[in-house]
Design a protein around this motif. Structure first.
Motif, PDB file in Angstrom:
ATOM      1  N   GLU A  44     112.935  81.162  80.234  1.00 19.43           N
ATOM      2  CA  GLU A  44     113.041  81.067  81.686  1.00 19.43           C
ATOM      3  C   GLU A  44     112.193  82.139  82.371  1.00 19.43           C
ATOM      4  O   GLU A  44     111.531  81.875  83.375  1.00 19.43           O
ATOM      5  CB  GLU A  44     114.504  81.185  82.151  1.00 19.43           C
ATOM      6  CG  GLU A  44     115.352  79.987  81.809  1.00 19.43           C
ATOM      7  CD  GLU A  44     115.971  80.072  80.415  1.00 19.43           C
ATOM      8  OE1 GLU A  44     115.926  81.153  79.786  1.00 19.43           O
ATOM      9  OE2 GLU A  44     116.489  79.043  79.951  1.00 19.43           O
ATOM     10  N   THR A  45     112.210  83.357  81.829  1.00 21.77           N
ATOM     11  CA  THR A  45     111.396  84.439  82.382  1.00 21.77           C
ATOM     12  C   THR A  45     109.919  84.098  82.303  1.00 21.77           C
ATOM     13  O   THR A  45     109.167  84.321  83.254  1.00 21.77           O
ATOM     14  CB  THR A  45     111.677  85.765  81.642  1.00 21.77           C
ATOM     15  OG1 THR A  45     113.057  86.101  81.815  1.00 21.77           O
ATOM     16  CG2 THR A  45     110.802  86.899  82.159  1.00 21.77           C
ATOM     17  N   LEU A  46     109.494  83.542  81.170  1.00 21.98           N
ATOM     18  CA  LEU A  46     108.087  83.179  81.010  1.00 21.98           C
ATOM     19  C   LEU A  46     107.687  82.077  81.988  1.00 21.98           C
ATOM     20  O   LEU A  46     106.614  82.145  82.602  1.00 21.98           O
ATOM     21  CB  LEU A  46     107.802  82.755  79.573  1.00 21.98           C
ATOM     22  CG  LEU A  46     107.854  83.881  78.545  1.00 21.98           C
ATOM     23  CD1 LEU A  46     107.759  83.314  77.138  1.00 21.98           C
ATOM     24  CD2 LEU A  46     106.760  84.895  78.793  1.00 21.98           C
ATOM     25  N   VAL A  51     104.714  80.781  87.272  1.00 18.48           N
ATOM     26  CA  VAL A  51     104.698  80.382  88.675  1.00 18.48           C
ATOM     27  C   VAL A  51     104.329  81.562  89.568  1.00 18.48           C
ATOM     28  O   VAL A  51     103.453  81.454  90.436  1.00 18.48           O
ATOM     29  CB  VAL A  51     106.067  79.790  89.083  1.00 18.48           C
ATOM     30  CG1 VAL A  51     106.123  79.525  90.577  1.00 18.48           C
ATOM     31  CG2 VAL A  51     106.351  78.511  88.303  1.00 18.48           C
ATOM     32  N   GLU A  52     104.962  82.721  89.361  1.00 20.95           N
ATOM     33  CA  GLU A  52     104.717  83.890  90.197  1.00 20.95           C
ATOM     34  C   GLU A  52     103.287  84.421  90.103  1.00 20.95           C
ATOM     35  O   GLU A  52     102.727  84.906  91.074  1.00 20.95           O
ATOM     36  CB  GLU A  52     105.699  85.009  89.847  1.00 20.95           C
ATOM     37  CG  GLU A  52     107.115  84.726  90.270  1.00 20.95           C
ATOM     38  CD  GLU A  52     108.109  85.765  89.780  1.00 20.95           C
ATOM     39  OE1 GLU A  52     107.716  86.680  89.018  1.00 20.95           O
ATOM     40  OE2 GLU A  52     109.284  85.655  90.156  1.00 20.95           O
ATOM     41  N   GLU A  53     102.699  84.334  88.912  1.00 24.28           N
ATOM     42  CA  GLU A  53     101.347  84.856  88.694  1.00 24.28           C
ATOM     43  C   GLU A  53     100.260  83.810  88.957  1.00 24.28           C
ATOM     44  O   GLU A  53      99.079  84.064  88.744  1.00 24.28           O
ATOM     45  CB  GLU A  53     101.208  85.384  87.253  1.00 24.28           C
ATOM     46  CG  GLU A  53     102.076  86.581  86.943  1.00 24.28           C
ATOM     47  CD  GLU A  53     101.526  87.878  87.510  1.00 24.28           C
ATOM     48  OE1 GLU A  53     100.326  87.940  87.851  1.00 24.28           O
ATOM     49  OE2 GLU A  53     102.309  88.840  87.613  1.00 24.28           O
ATOM     50  N   ASN A  69     106.592  70.297  79.385  1.00 27.93           N
ATOM     51  CA  ASN A  69     106.611  69.360  80.515  1.00 27.93           C
ATOM     52  C   ASN A  69     106.735  70.090  81.857  1.00 27.93           C
ATOM     53  O   ASN A  69     106.101  69.692  82.841  1.00 27.93           O
ATOM     54  CB  ASN A  69     107.740  68.344  80.352  1.00 27.93           C
ATOM     55  CG  ASN A  69     107.448  67.367  79.235  1.00 27.93           C
ATOM     56  OD1 ASN A  69     106.304  67.165  78.853  1.00 27.93           O
ATOM     57  ND2 ASN A  69     108.495  66.772  78.692  1.00 27.93           N
ATOM     58  N   PHE A  70     107.532  71.160  81.897  1.00 30.00           N
ATOM     59  CA  PHE A  70     107.655  71.952  83.130  1.00 30.00           C
ATOM     60  C   PHE A  70     106.295  72.536  83.511  1.00 30.00           C
ATOM     61  O   PHE A  70     105.882  72.471  84.677  1.00 30.00           O
ATOM     62  CB  PHE A  70     108.686  73.075  82.963  1.00 30.00           C
ATOM     63  CG  PHE A  70     108.705  74.030  84.113  1.00 30.00           C
ATOM     64  CD1 PHE A  70     109.354  73.710  85.298  1.00 30.00           C
ATOM     65  CD2 PHE A  70     108.049  75.264  84.024  1.00 30.00           C
ATOM     66  CE1 PHE A  70     109.350  74.598  86.371  1.00 30.00           C
ATOM     67  CE2 PHE A  70     108.052  76.148  85.094  1.00 30.00           C
ATOM     68  CZ  PHE A  70     108.696  75.816  86.275  1.00 30.00           C
ATOM     69  N   LEU A  71     105.596  73.113  82.549  1.00 33.74           N
ATOM     70  CA  LEU A  71     104.307  73.747  82.830  1.00 33.74           C
ATOM     71  C   LEU A  71     103.266  72.714  83.255  1.00 33.74           C
ATOM     72  O   LEU A  71     102.487  72.965  84.180  1.00 33.74           O
ATOM     73  CB  LEU A  71     103.839  74.540  81.613  1.00 33.74           C
ATOM     74  CG  LEU A  71     104.722  75.748  81.276  1.00 33.74           C
ATOM     75  CD1 LEU A  71     104.337  76.329  79.923  1.00 33.74           C
ATOM     76  CD2 LEU A  71     104.674  76.802  82.365  1.00 33.74           C
ATOM     77  N   ILE A  72     103.265  71.561  82.621  1.00 27.09           N
ATOM     78  CA  ILE A  72     102.346  70.486  83.012  1.00 27.09           C
ATOM     79  C   ILE A  72     102.662  70.044  84.444  1.00 27.09           C
ATOM     80  O   ILE A  72     101.769  69.822  85.261  1.00 27.09           O
ATOM     81  CB  ILE A  72     102.441  69.298  82.022  1.00 27.09           C
ATOM     82  CG1 ILE A  72     101.966  69.724  80.622  1.00 27.09           C
ATOM     83  CG2 ILE A  72     101.651  68.098  82.534  1.00 27.09           C
ATOM     84  CD1 ILE A  72     100.529  70.173  80.541  1.00 27.09           C
ATOM     85  N   TRP A  73     103.956  69.921  84.772  1.00 23.07           N
ATOM     86  CA  TRP A  73     104.377  69.556  86.119  1.00 23.07           C
ATOM     87  C   TRP A  73     103.885  70.578  87.143  1.00 23.07           C
ATOM     88  O   TRP A  73     103.533  70.231  88.267  1.00 23.07           O
ATOM     89  CB  TRP A  73     105.909  69.432  86.143  1.00 23.07           C
ATOM     90  CG  TRP A  73     106.489  69.136  87.479  1.00 23.07           C
ATOM     91  CD1 TRP A  73     106.294  68.014  88.250  1.00 23.07           C
ATOM     92  CD2 TRP A  73     107.369  69.983  88.229  1.00 23.07           C
ATOM     93  NE1 TRP A  73     107.008  68.112  89.414  1.00 23.07           N
ATOM     94  CE2 TRP A  73     107.678  69.315  89.441  1.00 23.07           C
ATOM     95  CE3 TRP A  73     107.933  71.230  87.991  1.00 23.07           C
ATOM     96  CZ2 TRP A  73     108.515  69.845  90.403  1.00 23.07           C
ATOM     97  CZ3 TRP A  73     108.771  71.766  88.952  1.00 23.07           C
ATOM     98  CH2 TRP A  73     109.055  71.073  90.138  1.00 23.07           C
ATOM     99  N   LYS A  74     103.817  71.852  86.741  1.00 27.49           N
ATOM    100  CA  LYS A  74     103.319  72.924  87.608  1.00 27.49           C
ATOM    101  C   LYS A  74     101.797  73.021  87.565  1.00 27.49           C
ATOM    102  O   LYS A  74     101.211  73.980  88.063  1.00 27.49           O
ATOM    103  CB  LYS A  74     103.942  74.268  87.212  1.00 27.49           C
ATOM    104  CG  LYS A  74     105.406  74.383  87.557  1.00 27.49           C
ATOM    105  CD  LYS A  74     105.578  74.368  89.054  1.00 27.49           C
ATOM    106  CE  LYS A  74     106.995  74.599  89.490  1.00 27.49           C
ATOM    107  NZ  LYS A  74     107.108  74.630  90.948  1.00 27.49           N
ATOM    108  N   LYS A  75     101.157  72.041  86.966  1.00 23.79           N
ATOM    109  CA  LYS A  75      99.692  71.942  86.898  1.00 23.79           C
ATOM    110  C   LYS A  75      99.047  73.053  86.071  1.00 23.79           C
ATOM    111  O   LYS A  75      97.950  73.525  86.358  1.00 23.79           O
ATOM    112  CB  LYS A  75      99.084  71.902  88.289  1.00 23.79           C
ATOM    113  CG  LYS A  75      99.703  70.864  89.207  1.00 23.79           C
ATOM    114  CD  LYS A  75      98.714  69.847  89.640  1.00 23.79           C
ATOM    115  CE  LYS A  75      99.251  68.847  90.634  1.00 23.79           C
ATOM    116  NZ  LYS A  75     100.297  67.994  90.208  1.00 23.79           N
ATOM    117  N   VAL A  76      99.757  73.467  85.002  1.00 20.40           N
ATOM    118  CA  VAL A  76      99.231  74.463  84.068  1.00 20.40           C
ATOM    119  C   VAL A  76      98.658  73.715  82.866  1.00 20.40           C
ATOM    120  O   VAL A  76      99.315  72.835  82.309  1.00 20.40           O
ATOM    121  CB  VAL A  76     100.344  75.438  83.607  1.00 20.40           C
ATOM    122  CG1 VAL A  76      99.819  76.406  82.558  1.00 20.40           C
ATOM    123  CG2 VAL A  76     100.920  76.184  84.792  1.00 20.40           C
ATOM    124  N   THR A  77      97.433  74.045  82.481  1.00 21.15           N
ATOM    125  CA  THR A  77      96.843  73.498  81.266  1.00 21.15           C
ATOM    126  C   THR A  77      97.394  74.293  80.088  1.00 21.15           C
ATOM    127  O   THR A  77      97.169  75.500  80.005  1.00 21.15           O
ATOM    128  CB  THR A  77      95.306  73.605  81.303  1.00 21.15           C
ATOM    129  OG1 THR A  77      94.828  72.896  82.442  1.00 21.15           O
ATOM    130  CG2 THR A  77      94.687  73.051  80.036  1.00 21.15           C
TER     131      THR A  77
END
Length: 114
Positions: A44-46, A51-53, A69-77
């Protein structure tokens, strides 16, 4: 963002306590890389840190599907299943040649050329 363990990419997202953030654009590093050590591993911290960075790319070893899936949803490759030297991974990512699932040869005596 690279999740590291010593000289290598951390084998699991949820167990990483060392994070390297390198900002780059068009193959050129912008500013100084930032190393962050967290007290204890926390998925959760990561995710919150991503998101914060304003992270757009992440290199890691194994990652659970829910976090992927969360990171992809946040548009992170997410470049997962990468094994080997974090220095080599960063250099290849900046150059645009790092592949998902790539196994990198360790060159621990070679200095980081950012």
């Amino acid at each position: 963002m690279v999740l590291i363990q010593g000289d290598f990419i951390a084998p699991r997202f949820d167990l990483a306590t060392e994070i390297l953030i390198v900002r780059f654009e068009n193959g050129i590093v912008i500013g100084e890389p930032k190393m962050i050590i967290i007290e204890r591993s926390s998925d959760e911290t990561l995710c919150q840190m991503v998101v914060e960075e304003n992270i757009t790319n992440m290199i890691c070893g194994g990652i659970e599907e829910v976090h992927f899936n969360f990171l992809i949803w946040k548009k992170v490759t997410v470049m997962d299943a990468v094994i080997g030297s974090w220095r080599t991974a960063v250099e290849k990512a900046v150059a645009g040649s790092l592949q998902q699932g790539e196994i990198l040869k360790s060159e621990s005596n070679k200095p980081l050329t950012l």
